[in-house]
Design a protein around this motif. Structure first.
Motif, PDB file in Angstrom:
ATOM      1  N   VAL A 543       0.744  -1.192  -0.018  1.00  0.00           N
ATOM      2  CA  VAL A 543      -0.007  -0.020  -0.127  1.00  0.00           C
ATOM      3  C   VAL A 543       0.832   1.241  -0.010  1.00  0.00           C
ATOM      4  CG1 VAL A 543      -1.823   1.235   1.124  1.00  0.00           C
ATOM      5  CG2 VAL A 543      -1.815  -1.494   1.213  1.00  0.00           C
ATOM      6  N   SER A 544       0.627   2.305  -0.849  1.00  0.00           N
ATOM      7  CA  SER A 544       1.475   3.290  -0.949  1.00  0.00           C
ATOM      8  C   SER A 544       1.307   4.009   0.280  1.00  0.00           C
ATOM      9  CB  SER A 544       0.954   4.406  -2.270  1.00  0.00           C
ATOM     10  OG  SER A 544      -0.503   4.735  -1.963  1.00  0.00           O
ATOM     11  N   ALA A 545       2.182   5.107   0.489  1.00  0.00           N
ATOM     12  CA  ALA A 545       2.212   5.979   1.783  1.00  0.00           C
ATOM     13  C   ALA A 545       1.095   6.857   2.115  1.00  0.00           C
ATOM     14  CB  ALA A 545       3.614   6.686   1.684  1.00  0.00           C
ATOM     15  N   ASP A 546       0.565   7.154   0.916  1.00  0.00           N
ATOM     16  CA  ASP A 546      -0.851   7.997   0.846  1.00  0.00           C
ATOM     17  C   ASP A 546      -1.936   7.153   0.961  1.00  0.00           C
ATOM     18  OD1 ASP A 546      -1.049   7.284  -1.553  1.00  0.00           O
ATOM     19  OD2 ASP A 546      -1.031   8.978  -2.664  1.00  0.00           O
ATOM     20  N   GLY A 547      -1.804   5.886   1.043  1.00  0.00           N
ATOM     21  CA  GLY A 547      -3.082   5.074   1.187  1.00  0.00           C
ATOM     22  C   GLY A 547      -3.935   4.861   0.104  1.00  0.00           C
ATOM     23  N   ARG A 548      -3.468   5.521  -1.250  1.00  0.00           N
ATOM     24  CA  ARG A 548      -4.612   5.517  -2.293  1.00  0.00           C
ATOM     25  C   ARG A 548      -4.162   4.456  -3.291  1.00  0.00           C
ATOM     26  NH1 ARG A 548      -6.991  10.942  -2.982  1.00  0.00           N
ATOM     27  NH2 ARG A 548      -6.471  12.198  -1.322  1.00  0.00           N
ATOM     28  N   THR A 549      -3.106   3.662  -3.269  1.00  0.00           N
ATOM     29  CA  THR A 549      -2.610   2.915  -4.222  1.00  0.00           C
ATOM     30  C   THR A 549      -2.416   1.553  -3.389  1.00  0.00           C
ATOM     31  OG1 THR A 549      -1.723   4.529  -5.577  1.00  0.00           O
ATOM     32  CG2 THR A 549      -1.117   2.150  -6.062  1.00  0.00           C
ATOM     33  N   LEU A 550      -3.118   0.366  -4.099  1.00  0.00           N
ATOM     34  CA  LEU A 550      -2.882  -1.080  -3.384  1.00  0.00           C
ATOM     35  C   LEU A 550      -2.545  -1.861  -4.645  1.00  0.00           C
ATOM     36  CD1 LEU A 550      -3.699  -3.290  -1.527  1.00  0.00           C
ATOM     37  CD2 LEU A 550      -5.633  -3.243  -2.578  1.00  0.00           C
ATOM     38  N   VAL A 551      -1.106  -2.548  -4.480  1.00  0.00           N
ATOM     39  CA  VAL A 551      -0.679  -3.550  -5.392  1.00  0.00           C
ATOM     40  C   VAL A 551      -1.030  -5.013  -4.939  1.00  0.00           C
ATOM     41  CG1 VAL A 551       1.539  -4.437  -6.199  1.00  0.00           C
ATOM     42  CG2 VAL A 551       1.369  -2.103  -5.865  1.00  0.00           C
ATOM     43  N   ILE A 552      -1.497  -5.651  -5.983  1.00  0.00           N
ATOM     44  CA  ILE A 552      -1.975  -7.166  -5.807  1.00  0.00           C
ATOM     45  C   ILE A 552      -1.215  -7.907  -6.840  1.00  0.00           C
ATOM     46  CG2 ILE A 552      -3.853  -8.789  -5.816  1.00  0.00           C
ATOM     47  CD1 ILE A 552      -5.954  -6.550  -5.243  1.00  0.00           C
ATOM     48  N   GLU A 553      -0.280  -8.748  -6.328  1.00  0.00           N
ATOM     49  CA  GLU A 553       0.571  -9.578  -7.345  1.00  0.00           C
ATOM     50  C   GLU A 553       0.205 -11.143  -7.523  1.00  0.00           C
ATOM     51  OE1 GLU A 553       4.665  -7.431  -6.376  1.00  0.00           O
ATOM     52  OE2 GLU A 553       4.432  -9.325  -5.539  1.00  0.00           O
ATOM     53  N   VAL A 554      -0.256 -11.470  -8.694  1.00  0.00           N
ATOM     54  CA  VAL A 554      -1.003 -12.736  -9.145  1.00  0.00           C
ATOM     55  C   VAL A 554       0.254 -13.639  -9.530  1.00  0.00           C
ATOM     56  CG1 VAL A 554      -2.565 -13.798 -10.586  1.00  0.00           C
ATOM     57  CG2 VAL A 554      -3.061 -11.416  -9.618  1.00  0.00           C
ATOM     58  N   VAL A 555       0.338 -14.482  -8.931  1.00  0.00           N
ATOM     59  CA  VAL A 555       1.618 -15.607  -9.535  1.00  0.00           C
ATOM     60  C   VAL A 555       1.014 -16.614 -10.162  1.00  0.00           C
ATOM     61  CG1 VAL A 555       3.620 -16.922  -8.615  1.00  0.00           C
ATOM     62  CG2 VAL A 555       2.813 -14.871  -7.391  1.00  0.00           C
ATOM     63  N   GLY A 556       1.475 -16.566 -11.581  1.00  0.00           N
ATOM     64  CA  GLY A 556       0.863 -17.753 -12.526  1.00  0.00           C
ATOM     65  C   GLY A 556       1.583 -19.088 -12.211  1.00  0.00           C
ATOM     66  N   ASP A 557       1.157 -20.097 -13.105  1.00  0.00           N
ATOM     67  CA  ASP A 557       1.729 -21.345 -12.826  1.00  0.00           C
ATOM     68  C   ASP A 557       2.700 -21.726 -13.880  1.00  0.00           C
ATOM     69  OD1 ASP A 557       0.115 -21.474 -15.129  1.00  0.00           O
ATOM     70  OD2 ASP A 557      -1.053 -23.062 -14.552  1.00  0.00           O
ATOM     71  N   ASP A 558       3.413 -20.908 -14.748  1.00  0.00           N
ATOM     72  CA  ASP A 558       4.156 -20.779 -15.528  1.00  0.00           C
ATOM     73  C   ASP A 558       5.003 -19.579 -15.764  1.00  0.00           C
ATOM     74  OD1 ASP A 558       5.752 -22.160 -17.689  1.00  0.00           O
ATOM     75  OD2 ASP A 558       4.103 -23.190 -18.473  1.00  0.00           O
ATOM     76  N   THR A 559       6.098 -19.657 -16.810  1.00  0.00           N
ATOM     77  CA  THR A 559       6.751 -18.557 -17.217  1.00  0.00           C
ATOM     78  C   THR A 559       5.999 -17.258 -17.654  1.00  0.00           C
ATOM     79  OG1 THR A 559       7.507 -19.120 -19.141  1.00  0.00           O
ATOM     80  CG2 THR A 559       8.860 -19.811 -17.421  1.00  0.00           C
ATOM     81  N   ALA A 560       6.459 -16.193 -17.793  1.00  0.00           N
ATOM     82  CA  ALA A 560       5.666 -14.791 -17.979  1.00  0.00           C
ATOM     83  C   ALA A 560       5.326 -15.053 -19.394  1.00  0.00           C
ATOM     84  CB  ALA A 560       6.618 -13.677 -18.104  1.00  0.00           C
ATOM     85  N   SER A 561       5.988 -15.779 -20.355  1.00  0.00           N
ATOM     86  CA  SER A 561       5.674 -15.868 -21.651  1.00  0.00           C
ATOM     87  C   SER A 561       4.884 -16.906 -22.174  1.00  0.00           C
ATOM     88  CB  SER A 561       6.913 -15.986 -22.558  1.00  0.00           C
ATOM     89  OG  SER A 561       7.701 -16.967 -22.253  1.00  0.00           O
ATOM     90  N   SER A 562       4.498 -17.561 -21.149  1.00  0.00           N
ATOM     91  CA  SER A 562       3.739 -18.880 -21.538  1.00  0.00           C
ATOM     92  C   SER A 562       2.250 -18.674 -21.806  1.00  0.00           C
ATOM     93  CB  SER A 562       3.645 -20.090 -20.185  1.00  0.00           C
ATOM     94  OG  SER A 562       2.924 -19.447 -19.360  1.00  0.00           O
ATOM     95  N   PRO A 563       1.744 -19.419 -22.707  1.00  0.00           N
ATOM     96  CA  PRO A 563       0.236 -19.289 -23.072  1.00  0.00           C
ATOM     97  C   PRO A 563      -0.643 -19.174 -21.717  1.00  0.00           C
ATOM     98  CG  PRO A 563       1.312 -20.946 -24.627  1.00  0.00           C
ATOM     99  CD  PRO A 563       2.190 -20.605 -23.425  1.00  0.00           C
ATOM    100  N   SER A 564      -0.526 -19.999 -20.942  1.00  0.00           N
ATOM    101  CA  SER A 564      -1.549 -20.134 -19.809  1.00  0.00           C
ATOM    102  C   SER A 564      -1.265 -18.802 -18.843  1.00  0.00           C
ATOM    103  CB  SER A 564      -1.037 -21.418 -18.723  1.00  0.00           C
ATOM    104  OG  SER A 564       0.501 -21.199 -18.247  1.00  0.00           O
TER     105      SER A 564
END
Length: 793
Positions: A543-564
């Motif tokens: 969460v950013s210091a001003d409380g206005r931005t939230l980051v959600i990280e979605v971890v996939g089941d393969d490499t970044a370039s994979s079709p899935s």
């Protein structure tokens, strides 16, 4: 009339320009004679100026690598670019440059107190490094509880992660991270610690270094190969060295100019290899045509030519070969300029490099090379190697005539065989997939690659490049109404349940343990100050210091370039759009996968305008050159067939991994996304190059004789040896870069080597004579133009 007597009077090198011959007294002739006269009179001052410019440009070229960027993949205004920009400030463990520190202890595990001590020692040194300018950190050493720290501990019990935020801008980070990494490896490897800095900046910094070393290796391989081929073609050391000097000058001037431009605008790291590879090929190619013609013209002046005779030879050379070089170079520049239609810096950079290096190749070949020809004169034959064939010797020419006539006796059969063979090669191109390069472009021995592989192995395939969902709110999250908070919570839960999502990393679930109904209420300054230390660290990271931005990280089941994972990104964006539709919310999906998808979309959308514009430009130039409606169409169709076959070979070698053992790379299951669009412009440019040389000679003979079949045979006989020699040079250059370069350059090198080889053999030897025989007089049809009458026999 016999074949010998129907030949035109032009010298046997057959590279005269399409618009004139030795008797032309027009503008081109006057310009050629003026240039020849000037370069003769001022040859020594011009030679000194050449040397000075070469030294200055050479020094500038040595500064280029440090000024290049590994970036250029972000699409201006895209979702991924916006997401990347939003997380550079206000977070812990994130910054203008974000780096993941990977520490693997090969001697101790988490159960031993020495493990924590050694990991903390590494982290302390890295965070205090003045060159890295760490502003914040979050991970194994900043947390205290076993559960919280467990998320940053590897499955093997020997690995720990810490995320670092750095104040370095992206360009500076790419320059300094490789040196910092080298120092860490030297210090800790002997202590049993494998320490890696993993990030896009670290990756591209390493690519910069590998690119420099690969370029040096490629040059060490290429220059002797070029020299050997030139010796075999010219049969003299002086001519070979002169030609090589032209290629080196073109590249040095280009890199020197790019070094200046790179200080003021972002240029991709790939421009250095691409410009050098193309410059050596085209520069030496053009000088080959000019020098070969000069030698023929000089021999026509007698056994002991005077200075005036040398000037006449230079003038005729510029009027014929020089004009064709300019026409050919302008065609390449025009075709490559269509790449500026792609709004992606990495492609824009390489287009700039290609245009500049071809322009310098033209200028060097027609302005500086004549200076050298005047200085050498008859000494162009110095250092004779082997036995030189006499000018106009019919033996070799007869062999080419025999081959051409054999093809033209059965044009349908040869055309079908050629097209079927090319079609077989082209079939795999239907499976072509592209994406941005990832860490697999770096060899496995590199520290950044090792850290990338450790992160995948210990924390999951997708952990090295999660999809980042950046949620922006008009007001601090704790001030949003309950309904709005519920929408955000539903998005979080939906993302966690998407197919292909292994887990979601965020602060939402820990906050729910504080207040299940209104978790964001715990973010108020007073409440947040009372949270446990580990949870406060997580809040500051997500969460950013001003409380206005939230980051959600979605971890996939393969490499970044994979079709899935690409499918997962599409699902993430679909889910995010529902929240973004509500008032007061803005949602952006970023990360490596999003960056690649956005870049691919821009390239895909630009492909048709680029190819369409390029084909229109090439068609018009060939139409004006040959004054024929159908010959340009025939040339374009041939190039399309050759291009499809080249794509097919690349798919088999790189996408399917058949060449991984030979070339020493890891197959990523796709081609680098800029390679197909870059190859299509390069191939059409260079193929049109050869088309101009070949068809100019055929047309010259046809205009003189009106003999459709004979002019094709004689034109091919006159040009084939020279075109074949030029093609061998190109293939040697491109292949050397394929074996010495990083993966994207390997793909370009192999692609161009295959394309030029197919063009110089199947297309030029079989398809061209067969198609021209079938088209017969329609080859030269132009509305309102009279067809030449057959010559008297």
């Amino acid at each position: 009339m016999t074949e010998q007597t129907t030949r035109t009077a032009a010298p046997s090198s057959g590279d005269g320009g399409p618009h004139g011959g030795p008797g032309d007294r027009g503008y081109v002739a006057r310009l050629a004679e003026g240039t020849a006269r000037l370069t003769r009179r001022r040859r020594r001052p011009l030679a000194m100026l050449w040397i000075v410019l070469l030294l200055v440009a050479g020094y500038g070229a040595t500064q280029l690598a440090d000024a290049l960027s590994g970036g250029g993949w972000y699409v201006t205004g895209s979702d991924s670019a916006t997401a990347a920009q939003r997380v550079t400030r206000g977070f812990e463990g994130r910054g203008a440059t974000s780096v993941t520190l990977v520490v693997k202890d090969t001697r101790y595990d988490r159960g031993d107190p020495d493990f924590d001590k050694r990991v903390r020692g590494v982290v302390d040194r890295v965070t205090r490094d003045p060159g890295l300018k760490v502003t914040s950190s979050y991970g194994y050493t900043t947390l205290t509880g076993d559960q919280a720290r467990g998320a940053f501990a590897g499955k093997d019990g020997h690995t720990a992660l810490v995320r670092l935020g750095s104040g370095l801008d992206d360009g500076t980070a790419r320059r300094v991270l490789p040196g910092i990494q080298e120092g860490l490896s030297d210090t800790y490897e002997r202590q049993g610690l494998r320490v890696s800095l993993v990030s896009q900046a670290a990756l591209w910094g390493e690519v910069n270094h590998l690119s420099e070393r690969g370029l040096l290796r490629a040059e060490l391989i290429t220059l002797p190969l070029i020299a050997l081929v030139l010796l075999l073609l010219f049969r003299s050391v002086a001519a070979a060295l002169a030609s090589l000097l032209v290629g080196i000058t073109s590249v040095a001037f280009t890199l020197g100019l790019l070094a200046v431009l790179a200080r003021h605008t972002e240029l991709s790291v790939f421009v250095q290899n691409a410009a050098t590879m193309l410059g050596l090929g085209v520069g030496v190619d053009y000088s080959l045509f000019v020098i070969m013609r000069f030698k023929d013209e000089l021999r026509a002046e007698g056994p002991q030519p005077s200075a005036d005779a040398v000037e006449r030879a230079v003038a005729r050379t510029l009027r014929t070969s020089g004009e064709t070089v300019v026409a050919s170079g302008v065609t390449i520049v025009a075709a490559m300029s269509t790449l500026f239609l792609v709004d992606l810096n990495v492609i824009w950079s390489m287009a700039l490099g290609a245009v500049v290096v071809v322009a310098f190749s033209i200028l060097t070949s027609v302005l500086l090379l004549p200076v050298l020809l005047h200085l050498l004169g008859p000494r162009i034959e110095w250092g004779a190697v082997g036995r030189r064939a006499a000018a106009g010797q019919p033996g070799r020419e007869s062999r080419w005539v025999t081959v051409s006539r054999a093809v033209m006796r059965r044009p349908v059969a040869f055309l079908l065989i050629s097209l079927v063979a090319m079609g077989v090669l082209a079939v795999p191109s239907l499976r072509l997939e592209t994406f941005t390069p990832d860490a697999r472009v770096v060899p496995t021995g590199a520290a950044v690659r090792e850290g990338y592989d450790i992160a995948k192995e210990q924390f999951g395939e997708g952990s090295a490049a999660p999809i980042q969902v950046v949620v922006e709110s008009d007001a601090p999250l704790w001030q949003r109404p309950a309904d709005d908070s519920a929408r955000l919570l539903r998005l979080h839960d939906e993302l966690a349940g998407l197919p292909g999502a292994v887990r979601v990393d965020s602060v939402v679930d820990p906050l729910r343990k504080v207040d299940a109904d209104r978790p964001f209420a715990a973010l108020t300054p007073r409440t947040a100050a009372a949270l446990p230390a580990d949870l406060r660290g997580a809040v500051r990271h997500f969460v950013s210091a001003d409380g206005r931005t939230l980051v959600i990280e979605v971890v996939g089941d393969d490499t970044a370039s994979s079709p899935s994972v690409r499918d997962l990104l599409e699902s993430v964006r679909t889910a995010s759009a529902r929240l973004a539709a509500a008032d007061g919310w803005r949602v952006h999906a970023g990360g490596e996968t999003a960056e690649g998808v956005d870049a691919n979309e821009v390239i895909s959308d630009s492909m048709l305008p680029v190819v369409g514009t390029m084909l229109a430009v090439i068609y018009l130039l060939l139409l004006l050159t040959f004054r024929s409606v159908f010959l340009p169409l025939s040339a374009i169709l041939m190039n399309l067939v050759s291009m499809a076959a080249t794509y097919g070979v690349l798919v088999v070698v790189f996408q399917d991994g058949w060449g991984s053992g030979l070339l020493g790379f890891d197959s990523s299951g796709n081609l680098t996304n800029f390679v197909p669009v870059l190859l299509v412009t390069l191939l059409f440019s260079l193929s049109t190059d050869y088309e101009v040389f070949l068809l100019s000679r055929i047309r010259e003979d046809y205009v003189a004789t009106g003999d459709e079949t004979g002019s094709v045979a004689r034109g091919m006989a006159a040009t084939a040896p020279l075109i074949s020699g030029a093609a061998v040079l190109m293939v040697a250059v491109f292949t050397a870069f394929a074996f010495a370069g990083i993966v994207p350059i390997q793909q370009i090198g192999i692609g161009m080597a295959v394309a030029i080889a197919l063009d110089a053999t199947v297309i030029r030897l079989l398809v061209v004579p067969a198609s021209m025989r079938l088209m017969n007089r329609w080859n030269w049809w132009m509305p309102g133009r009279k067809t030449p009458a057959p010559a008297r026999r």
